[in-house]
Design a protein around this motif. Structure first.
Motif, PDB file in Angstrom:
ATOM      1  N   LYS A  10     -35.877  19.414  -3.253  1.00  0.00           N
ATOM      2  CA  LYS A  10     -36.200  20.203  -4.446  1.00  0.00           C
ATOM      3  C   LYS A  10     -36.839  21.541  -4.064  1.00  0.00           C
ATOM      4  N   LYS A  11     -37.735  21.531  -3.086  1.00  0.00           N
ATOM      5  CA  LYS A  11     -38.358  22.770  -2.618  1.00  0.00           C
ATOM      6  C   LYS A  11     -37.327  23.699  -1.996  1.00  0.00           C
ATOM      7  N   LEU A  13     -34.109  23.702  -2.626  1.00  0.00           N
ATOM      8  CA  LEU A  13     -33.247  24.151  -3.715  1.00  0.00           C
ATOM      9  C   LEU A  13     -33.874  25.337  -4.442  1.00  0.00           C
ATOM     10  N   ASN A  14     -35.157  25.254  -4.745  1.00  0.00           N
ATOM     11  CA  ASN A  14     -35.838  26.371  -5.417  1.00  0.00           C
ATOM     12  C   ASN A  14     -35.814  27.625  -4.560  1.00  0.00           C
ATOM     13  N   SER A  15     -36.045  27.469  -3.278  1.00  0.00           N
ATOM     14  CA  SER A  15     -36.019  28.604  -2.359  1.00  0.00           C
ATOM     15  C   SER A  15     -34.621  29.220  -2.285  1.00  0.00           C
ATOM     16  N   GLN A  17     -32.237  29.038  -4.605  1.00  0.00           N
ATOM     17  CA  GLN A  17     -31.932  29.692  -5.882  1.00  0.00           C
ATOM     18  C   GLN A  17     -32.590  31.070  -5.958  1.00  0.00           C
ATOM     19  N   GLU A  18     -33.820  31.157  -5.483  1.00  0.00           N
ATOM     20  CA  GLU A  18     -34.514  32.448  -5.474  1.00  0.00           C
ATOM     21  C   GLU A  18     -33.818  33.425  -4.534  1.00  0.00           C
ATOM     22  N   SER A  21     -30.507  34.608  -5.984  1.00  0.00           N
ATOM     23  CA  SER A  21     -30.658  35.529  -7.119  1.00  0.00           C
ATOM     24  C   SER A  21     -31.128  36.910  -6.677  1.00  0.00           C
ATOM     25  N   GLU A  38     -31.453  28.486   4.958  1.00  0.00           N
ATOM     26  CA  GLU A  38     -32.663  28.012   4.272  1.00  0.00           C
ATOM     27  C   GLU A  38     -32.983  26.568   4.652  1.00  0.00           C
ATOM     28  N   THR A  66     -25.845  24.759  -6.716  1.00  0.00           N
ATOM     29  CA  THR A  66     -26.092  26.168  -7.031  1.00  0.00           C
ATOM     30  C   THR A  66     -24.824  26.975  -7.269  1.00  0.00           C
TER      31      THR A  66
END
Length: 120
Positions: A10-11, A13-15, A17-18, A21, A38, A66
């Motif tokens: 999850k961490k 994935l957030n990284s 996605q950021e 973007s 990543e 993603t």
């Protein structure tokens, strides 16, 4: 060593996605490269296991989450040889290919994610 899959996807994935973007991504190959970097960087910095097969599985899962509308089901849907996809729960996904039922090696994180994908 910790197992990266169970603890930190999850961490990562957030990284990812950021990063996606904030980065001009001109091809799916470039997106895959960013995701792989990543995952490997996170693993290295956090002393997580360096099991190649596990890392590959994580990279694929994050890529599908993603970059595709149907999340981890997309490659199954895109495969013309698959005649049936069975989602019996977030971690129980099976498919029929060439008259043989196989268990999918990637799973959703929870039932809510399954519902979101199926409603999209």
């Amino acid at each position: 060593m910790e197992n990266i899959y169970s603890k930190d996807v999850k961490k990562i994935l957030n990284s990812v996605q950021e990063r996606l973007s904030n980065t001009a991504v001109d091809s799916e190959e470039r997106a895959f490269e960013i995701i792989a970097r990543e995952v490997f960087e996170y693993s290295k910095l956090n002393g997580c296991t360096n099991d190649y097969l596990m890392m590959k599985k994580i990279i694929k899962k994050i890529y599908y989450k993603t970059r595709t509308k149907l999340n981890i089901l997309q490659p199954l849907i895109d495969d013309d040889q698959i005649t049936e996809i069975m989602v019996n729960g977030y971690d129980q996904i099976f498919y029929e290919k060439n008259n043989i039922i196989k268990r999918y090696d990637i799973s959703f994180d929870n039932n809510e994610e399954v519902i979101d994908v199926l409603q999209s």
